[in-house]
Design an enzyme around this catalytic site. Structure first.
Site, PDB file in Angstrom:
ATOM      1  N   ARG A   1      -0.402   2.144  -7.833  1.00  0.00           N
ATOM      2  CA  ARG A   1      -0.929   2.817  -6.900  1.00  0.00           C
ATOM      3  C   ARG A   1      -1.019   4.197  -7.093  1.00  0.00           C
ATOM      4  NH1 ARG A   1      -0.698  -0.232  -1.076  1.00  0.00           N
ATOM      5  NH2 ARG A   1      -1.032   2.149  -0.544  1.00  0.00           N
TER       6      ARG A   1
ATOM      7  N   LYS B   1       4.075  -4.987   5.097  1.00  0.00           N
ATOM      8  CA  LYS B   1       3.067  -5.449   6.110  1.00  0.00           C
ATOM      9  C   LYS B   1       2.063  -6.397   5.022  1.00  0.00           C
ATOM     10  CE  LYS B   1       1.650  -1.432   7.393  1.00  0.00           C
ATOM     11  NZ  LYS B   1       2.731  -0.491   6.876  1.00  0.00           N
TER      12      LYS B   1
ATOM     13  N   ARG C   1       6.718  -0.182  -6.764  1.00  0.00           N
ATOM     14  CA  ARG C   1       5.885  -1.251  -6.525  1.00  0.00           C
ATOM     15  C   ARG C   1       4.738  -1.266  -7.486  1.00  0.00           C
ATOM     16  NH1 ARG C   1       2.768  -1.397  -0.926  1.00  0.00           N
ATOM     17  NH2 ARG C   1       2.177   0.716  -1.418  1.00  0.00           N
TER      18      ARG C   1
ATOM     19  N   ARG D   1       2.925  10.715   2.721  1.00  0.00           N
ATOM     20  CA  ARG D   1       2.679   9.252   3.496  1.00  0.00           C
ATOM     21  C   ARG D   1       3.716   9.116   4.519  1.00  0.00           C
ATOM     22  NH1 ARG D   1       2.324   4.946  -0.732  1.00  0.00           N
ATOM     23  NH2 ARG D   1       1.449   3.549   0.710  1.00  0.00           N
TER      24      ARG D   1
ATOM     25  N   ARG E   1      -3.722   3.468  12.939  1.00  0.00           N
ATOM     26  CA  ARG E   1      -2.600   4.340  12.346  1.00  0.00           C
ATOM     27  C   ARG E   1      -2.653   5.532  13.163  1.00  0.00           C
ATOM     28  NH1 ARG E   1      -2.689   2.328   6.773  1.00  0.00           N
ATOM     29  NH2 ARG E   1      -1.131   3.118   5.375  1.00  0.00           N
TER      30      ARG E   1
HETATM   31  P1  AMP Z   1      -2.361   1.103   2.816  1.00  0.00           P
HETATM   32  O1  AMP Z   1      -2.646   0.243   1.673  1.00  0.00           O
HETATM   33  O2  AMP Z   1      -2.524   0.386   4.212  1.00  0.00           O
HETATM   34  O3  AMP Z   1      -1.064   1.742   2.487  1.00  0.00           O
HETATM   35  O4  AMP Z   1      -3.350   2.340   2.602  1.00  0.00           O
HETATM   36  C1  AMP Z   1      -3.602   3.215   1.765  1.00  0.00           C
HETATM   37  C2  AMP Z   1      -4.111   4.588   2.064  1.00  0.00           C
HETATM   38  O5  AMP Z   1      -5.463   4.242   2.889  1.00  0.00           O
HETATM   39  C3  AMP Z   1      -3.399   5.472   3.233  1.00  0.00           C
HETATM   40  O6  AMP Z   1      -2.535   6.164   2.838  1.00  0.00           O
HETATM   41  C4  AMP Z   1      -4.743   5.993   3.759  1.00  0.00           C
HETATM   42  O7  AMP Z   1      -4.891   7.105   2.925  1.00  0.00           O
HETATM   43  C5  AMP Z   1      -5.664   4.984   3.804  1.00  0.00           C
HETATM   44  N1  AMP Z   1      -5.845   4.187   5.114  1.00  0.00           N
HETATM   45  C6  AMP Z   1      -5.515   3.000   4.947  1.00  0.00           C
HETATM   46  N2  AMP Z   1      -5.718   2.469   6.271  1.00  0.00           N
HETATM   47  C7  AMP Z   1      -5.979   3.800   7.200  1.00  0.00           C
HETATM   48  C8  AMP Z   1      -6.350   3.990   8.447  1.00  0.00           C
HETATM   49  N3  AMP Z   1      -6.292   2.949   9.384  1.00  0.00           N
HETATM   50  N4  AMP Z   1      -6.496   5.144   8.894  1.00  0.00           N
HETATM   51  C9  AMP Z   1      -6.485   6.261   7.910  1.00  0.00           C
HETATM   52  N5  AMP Z   1      -6.373   5.878   6.688  1.00  0.00           N
HETATM   53  C10 AMP Z   1      -5.968   4.807   6.171  1.00  0.00           C
END
Ligand code: AMP
Length: 227
Positions: free
Chosen positions: A174, A28, A141, A185, A103
């Site tokens: 990360r 994404k 990654r 996750r 989410r």
């Molecule tokens: P991502 O880069 O989108 O994979 O987000 C990394 C981390 O940020 C996730 O594993 C969550 O801990 C937090 N996070 C990002 N977006 C959300 C969301 N919409 N709701 C809750 N936690 C989020």
């Protein structure tokens, strides 16, 4: 990158208010970045926003970090407030792609509420990828510590190991791409985010893309879907 965008496609994309939905590692972020650069729409990634808050050691960042490192979701009220504020900024006035939000069902309902009226969602695109592929993508990654470019040890290696091809800065993993957090996750995705597929399917805005293919193929199909 493929053929140039026609002016008609560009005009449609300039009005896009899209949600990119899918499991972690589905691509994404990579695709949202590319579409946003191509069509001049704002890329609103809640993960990137949170990582910036963490790096700047803000109160929000400190609060979010423990959830993120454990592969858990940051509480809805924190995220919803952050997105509401971001979406009001001038660069997000006309068109945006939401990457990583909503989410949870409460987040989807909050988004519907704040968009009620003229500016409803134009597209919700589900990035479908089998789980075995996701684990390989996430564990390999690597991200540039400076420009945020996304690489992969096997699928998209840099010329020099550990160094960004785009800006020459150091690559980092990360903290939530470490094996302990990946399983959590994916479990959180299954239980809390996957129900959104039915939510958007019922509203007849959901489109699905086979995101297990190469990034270039996914990008071409995405541009078609978003016209
Ligand atoms: P991502 O880069 O989108 O994979 O987000 C990394 C981390 O940020 C996730 O594993 C969550 O801990 C937090 N996070 C990002 N977006 C959300 C969301 N919409 N709701 C809750 N936690 C989020």
């Amino acid at each position: 990158m493929g053929p140039p965008l026609s002016s008609m496609a560009m005009a449609v994309m300039l009005r896009s208010r899209a949600v990119f939905l899918g499991p972690p590692g589905a691509g994404k972020g990579t695709q949202a970045k590319k579409v946003a650069e191509t069509a001049a729409v704002a890329h609103l990634s809640t993960g990137d926003m949170l990582r910036q808050e963490v790096a700047a050691k803000t109160q929000l960042g400190l609060q979010a970090k423990t959830f993120m490192d454990a592969g858990k979701l940051v509480p809805d009220d924190v995220i919803i407030g952050m997105v509401r504020a971001r979406i009001r900024l001038p660069d997000a006035k006309d068109a945006w792609i939401l990457d990583g939000f909503p989410r949870t069902l409460p987040q989807a309902e909050a988004l519907d509420k704040s968009l009620s009226g003229a500016a409803a969602l134009s597209h919700v695109i589900y990035f479908a990828v089998p789980e075995a592929v996701l684990v390989g993508r996430l564990s390999g990654r690597r991200t540039c510590s400076k420009c945020g470019a996304i690489w992969h040890l096997e699928n998209r290696p840099t010329k020099k190991a550990g160094v960004c091809d785009q800006c020459g800065s150091e690559l980092v993993q990360r903290s939530d791409d470490r094996p302990e957090a990946i399983g959590k996750r994916l479990e959180v995705y299954r239980s809390q985010t996957a129900p959104l597929l039915a939510y958007y399917r019922d509203r007849r805005v959901l489109r699905e893309i086979d995101a297990s293919r190469s990034p270039d193929l996914v990008f071409q199909e995405l541009l078609k879907l978003m016209q």
